[in-house]
Motif scaffolding. Structure first.
Motif, PDB file in Angstrom:
ATOM      1  N   MET A 231       0.850  -1.187   0.000  1.00  0.00           N
ATOM      2  CA  MET A 231       0.000   0.000   0.000  1.00  0.00           C
ATOM      3  C   MET A 231       0.893   1.247   0.000  1.00  0.00           C
ATOM      4  O   MET A 231       1.512   1.581   1.007  1.00  0.00           O
ATOM      5  CB  MET A 231      -0.910   0.009   1.235  1.00  0.00           C
ATOM      6  N   THR A 232       1.000   1.913  -1.151  1.00  0.00           N
ATOM      7  CA  THR A 232       1.777   3.149  -1.242  1.00  0.00           C
ATOM      8  C   THR A 232       0.841   4.344  -1.179  1.00  0.00           C
ATOM      9  O   THR A 232      -0.362   4.221  -1.401  1.00  0.00           O
ATOM     10  CB  THR A 232       2.589   3.180  -2.544  1.00  0.00           C
ATOM     11  N   GLY A 233       1.402   5.510  -0.871  1.00  0.00           N
ATOM     12  CA  GLY A 233       0.581   6.703  -0.700  1.00  0.00           C
ATOM     13  C   GLY A 233      -0.415   6.534   0.426  1.00  0.00           C
ATOM     14  O   GLY A 233      -1.493   7.119   0.428  1.00  0.00           O
ATOM     15  N   ALA A 234      -0.045   5.717   1.406  1.00  0.00           N
ATOM     16  CA  ALA A 234      -0.962   5.366   2.503  1.00  0.00           C
ATOM     17  C   ALA A 234      -0.296   5.663   3.844  1.00  0.00           C
ATOM     18  O   ALA A 234       0.927   5.793   3.942  1.00  0.00           O
ATOM     19  CB  ALA A 234      -1.343   3.890   2.430  1.00  0.00           C
ATOM     20  N   GLY A 235      -1.107   5.768   4.879  1.00  0.00           N
ATOM     21  CA  GLY A 235      -0.566   6.051   6.196  1.00  0.00           C
ATOM     22  C   GLY A 235      -1.355   5.381   7.298  1.00  0.00           C
ATOM     23  O   GLY A 235      -2.563   5.167   7.167  1.00  0.00           O
ATOM     24  N   VAL A 236      -0.652   5.030   8.373  1.00  0.00           N
ATOM     25  CA  VAL A 236      -1.314   4.444   9.538  1.00  0.00           C
ATOM     26  C   VAL A 236      -1.736   5.581  10.465  1.00  0.00           C
ATOM     27  O   VAL A 236      -0.893   6.314  10.983  1.00  0.00           O
ATOM     28  CB  VAL A 236      -0.376   3.465  10.271  1.00  0.00           C
ATOM     29  N   GLU A 237      -3.037   5.740  10.644  1.00  0.00           N
ATOM     30  CA  GLU A 237      -3.559   6.843  11.462  1.00  0.00           C
ATOM     31  C   GLU A 237      -3.766   6.434  12.915  1.00  0.00           C
ATOM     32  O   GLU A 237      -3.769   7.279  13.811  1.00  0.00           O
ATOM     33  CB  GLU A 237      -4.874   7.360  10.866  1.00  0.00           C
ATOM     34  N   LYS A 238      -3.918   5.142  13.152  1.00  0.00           N
ATOM     35  CA  LYS A 238      -4.098   4.661  14.511  1.00  0.00           C
ATOM     36  C   LYS A 238      -3.560   3.248  14.599  1.00  0.00           C
ATOM     37  O   LYS A 238      -3.751   2.441  13.695  1.00  0.00           O
ATOM     38  CB  LYS A 238      -5.589   4.689  14.899  1.00  0.00           C
ATOM     39  N   LEU A 239      -2.863   2.967  15.690  1.00  0.00           N
ATOM     40  CA  LEU A 239      -2.294   1.637  15.894  1.00  0.00           C
ATOM     41  C   LEU A 239      -2.375   1.317  17.387  1.00  0.00           C
ATOM     42  O   LEU A 239      -1.881   2.068  18.223  1.00  0.00           O
ATOM     43  CB  LEU A 239      -0.829   1.617  15.441  1.00  0.00           C
ATOM     44  N   SER A 240      -3.017   0.222  17.696  1.00  0.00           N
ATOM     45  CA  SER A 240      -3.156  -0.131  19.113  1.00  0.00           C
ATOM     46  C   SER A 240      -2.969  -1.632  19.301  1.00  0.00           C
ATOM     47  O   SER A 240      -3.465  -2.437  18.510  1.00  0.00           O
ATOM     48  CB  SER A 240      -4.529   0.292  19.649  1.00  0.00           C
ATOM     49  N   ALA A 241      -2.218  -1.961  20.346  1.00  0.00           N
ATOM     50  CA  ALA A 241      -1.963  -3.364  20.651  1.00  0.00           C
ATOM     51  C   ALA A 241      -3.071  -3.929  21.527  1.00  0.00           C
ATOM     52  O   ALA A 241      -3.614  -3.236  22.386  1.00  0.00           O
ATOM     53  CB  ALA A 241      -0.618  -3.503  21.352  1.00  0.00           C
ATOM     54  N   THR A 242      -3.404  -5.175  21.273  1.00  0.00           N
ATOM     55  CA  THR A 242      -4.376  -5.888  22.095  1.00  0.00           C
ATOM     56  C   THR A 242      -3.712  -7.154  22.611  1.00  0.00           C
ATOM     57  O   THR A 242      -2.559  -7.448  22.283  1.00  0.00           O
ATOM     58  CB  THR A 242      -5.625  -6.248  21.276  1.00  0.00           C
ATOM     59  N   ALA A 243      -4.426  -7.904  23.401  1.00  0.00           N
ATOM     60  CA  ALA A 243      -3.875  -9.149  23.940  1.00  0.00           C
ATOM     61  C   ALA A 243      -3.585 -10.162  22.837  1.00  0.00           C
ATOM     62  O   ALA A 243      -2.678 -10.987  22.952  1.00  0.00           O
ATOM     63  CB  ALA A 243      -4.837  -9.740  24.955  1.00  0.00           C
ATOM     64  N   LYS A 244      -4.363 -10.094  21.750  1.00  0.00           N
ATOM     65  CA  LYS A 244      -4.226 -11.085  20.683  1.00  0.00           C
ATOM     66  C   LYS A 244      -3.568 -10.550  19.415  1.00  0.00           C
ATOM     67  O   LYS A 244      -3.304 -11.315  18.495  1.00  0.00           O
ATOM     68  CB  LYS A 244      -5.607 -11.643  20.332  1.00  0.00           C
ATOM     69  N   GLY A 245      -3.319  -9.228  19.344  1.00  0.00           N
ATOM     70  CA  GLY A 245      -2.735  -8.706  18.127  1.00  0.00           C
ATOM     71  C   GLY A 245      -2.651  -7.194  18.088  1.00  0.00           C
ATOM     72  O   GLY A 245      -2.475  -6.544  19.115  1.00  0.00           O
ATOM     73  N   VAL A 246      -2.784  -6.656  16.886  1.00  0.00           N
ATOM     74  CA  VAL A 246      -2.671  -5.222  16.657  1.00  0.00           C
ATOM     75  C   VAL A 246      -3.825  -4.775  15.767  1.00  0.00           C
ATOM     76  O   VAL A 246      -4.129  -5.418  14.756  1.00  0.00           O
ATOM     77  CB  VAL A 246      -1.336  -4.876  15.957  1.00  0.00           C
ATOM     78  N   SER A 247      -4.444  -3.673  16.142  1.00  0.00           N
ATOM     79  CA  SER A 247      -5.502  -3.084  15.329  1.00  0.00           C
ATOM     80  C   SER A 247      -4.945  -1.826  14.677  1.00  0.00           C
ATOM     81  O   SER A 247      -4.417  -0.937  15.359  1.00  0.00           O
ATOM     82  CB  SER A 247      -6.702  -2.733  16.208  1.00  0.00           C
ATOM     83  N   ALA A 248      -5.043  -1.747  13.340  1.00  0.00           N
ATOM     84  CA  ALA A 248      -4.480  -0.618  12.603  1.00  0.00           C
ATOM     85  C   ALA A 248      -5.535   0.037  11.717  1.00  0.00           C
ATOM     86  O   ALA A 248      -6.217  -0.644  10.949  1.00  0.00           O
ATOM     87  CB  ALA A 248      -3.308  -1.083  11.746  1.00  0.00           C
TER      88      ALA A 248
END
Length: 464
Positions: A231-248
């Motif tokens: 994914m180019t021209g893209a950005g991660v606006e929110k990233l949060s860790a959970t017990a089972k993984g990562v939500s982006a």
């Protein structure tokens, strides 16, 4: 406790330890200060152990494709713990090698946190105890560290920097890689080959954006073919860790924001220079965005203070740091070394396929006002590449039409990180296209493509 030397080197990475060795060779009494491991980040947590990981992934890849070579390999599997253990063993061996080199060259090693507390004075602190070292000249080689996302600092469990990614607590199943520079792409390539589902997010409009546009385009197609999502021209606006993984939450090129779940994320968005708490402000050493300003001999604006490597201006590469270390020391010793020329520093990325380059891209050459001649030769036209089963890739050369000067060379494909040095030598020697054309390249080798690319720039390619 205090000790006096001709030179103190602050940091023992590939810049610092090489500077110390060269100083010892020139007869300077030398001390090196290191707070963690001799060899610095590159040897212990960067260049070397990552190549060990990538080698394991490469062999795993070949084993999975054994039938392409007329071979049979069944029930192939990977043991991530064993792969990491091998990588750490390689790093340990080289760390011991640097320790030996320090003893061999009679370089005094002071372990602890070092800071320049006055002109010509370094205070080293360890376990609550301190000692003062003095020297007429001090080289700062403190390197850099990974840059965190401001809204999601790495936790080592779900959100990783390169350091965490080298000793993963578990094998990722679905991996997000943020940033497509050399570090991001190498880890994306490693984990993809090891079986993870990989997504790469790049803020700019193409992957490996410092490379030639043709290389970026080819790499994106190759990685996509291998199963990665790019994914180019893209950005991660929110990233949060959970017990089972990562939500982006990822904002795509079309402006839409989609939230996706991953098992892990690697943040590879650049570096932060290690310039804090080493005394720069008190001394008045000039910096730009945290990186120390230097001249071509690696001098800072403060007499007796020198700086090399990642703590200075880009490119941030181990071999650049080592070469700067030699330049600085030879200048300190009263010699007249050639100033550093960034355009003669090769860059290598060890993804699959490999990338290597030196000098100006085609676009940068045109921006600089050159009228260019460009040659390009594909791996599919090379007998050795076909015999190796590595027929994907190309070599591109950029020349000044008027003078025949080699302005840049750009490669993607098998073993190009070894091939690039031929063009680097050519650039250092200010070789023209005629001299390259008249050079005999051995057959059958991948290096023949270097010759063909030069011939192609002038309409003389033989095998395409």
């Amino acid at each position: 406790m205090s000790a006096n030397y001709d030179l103190i080197v602050l940091g023992s990475g590939p810049g610092g330890y090489v500077a110390a060795i060269r100083a010892a060779q020139l007869g300077l009494s030398t001390a090196i200060v290191e707070r963690e491991n001799l060899g610095g980040i590159c040897l212990n947590w960067g260049c070397i152990p990552t190549k060990a990981l990538l080698r394991s992934a490469e062999i795993y890849h070949y084993m999975q494709h054994a039938k392409d070579y007329g071979l049979v390999a069944e029930k192939i599997s990977a043991d991530i713990e064993a792969v990491v253990k091998r990588s750490r063993g390689v790093a340990k061996q080289l760390n011991q090698g640097v320790t030996h080199l320090m003893k061999k060259n009679k370089i005094a090693v002071h372990m602890g946190d070092g800071a320049i507390t006055a002109p010509g004075k370094v205070t080293v602190t360890k376990d609550g105890k301190s000692e003062d070292l003095t020297a007429k000249n001090i080289i700062i080689a403190t390197g850099a560290r990974a840059r965190d996302l401001p809204f999601a600092p790495a936790d080592g469990q779900r959100i990783w920097t390169y350091r965490h990614a080298m000793v993963p607590p578990e094998m990722p199943t679905k991996l997000l890689v943020i940033g497509s520079g050399a570090i991001g792409i190498e880890f994306a390539s490693f984990y993809n080959d090891m079986g993870a589902e990989v997504t790469v997010v790049e803020m700019l409009d193409r992957v490996v954006p410092v490379e030639d546009a043709d290389v970026s385009e080819f790499l994106e197609k190759a990685l996509t073919k291998q199963g990665m999502k790019i994914m180019t021209g893209a950005g991660v606006e929110k990233l949060s860790a959970t017990a089972k993984g990562v939500s982006a939450s990822i904002k795509a090129k079309d402006g839409k924001v989609v939230t996706t779940e991953f098992s892990h994320a690697i943040v590879a968005i650049g570096i932060v220079p290690n310039t804090e708490n080493i005394g720069l402000e008190k001394l008045g050493v000039k910096t730009t965005k945290g990186h120390i300003d230097t001249d071509g001999m690696c001098r800072t604006n403060v007499p007796g203070i020198w700086a090399i490597g990642d703590v200075t201006a880009p490119p941030w590469l181990a071999h650049k740091a080592s070469h700067e270390g030699v330049i600085a020391v030879e200048a300190i010793a009263g010699g007249h070394p050639h100033a550093m020329d960034p355009l003669n520093i090769p860059g290598c990325t060890y993804c699959h396929p490999q990338i290597a380059s030196v000098g100006l891209t085609e676009a940068k050459a045109k921006e600089a006002g050159h009228k260019v001649k460009v040659g390009k030769f594909p791996f599919i036209g090379n007998g050795k590449a076909i015999a190796l089963g590595e027929a994907e890739g190309f070599i591109k050369t950029v020349f000044d039409e008027t003078t025949g000067e080699l302005l840049g060379a750009h490669m993607i494909g098998a073993e190009v990180t070894e091939l690039i040095q031929g063009y680097t030598i050519g650039k250092t020697l200010e070789t023209t296209e005629q001299e390259l054309m008249e050079t005999v390249f051995p057959h059958p080798t991948l290096s023949e493509m270097m010759h063909e690319s030069v011939l192609s720039a002038y309409g003389r390619a033989l095998h395409i």
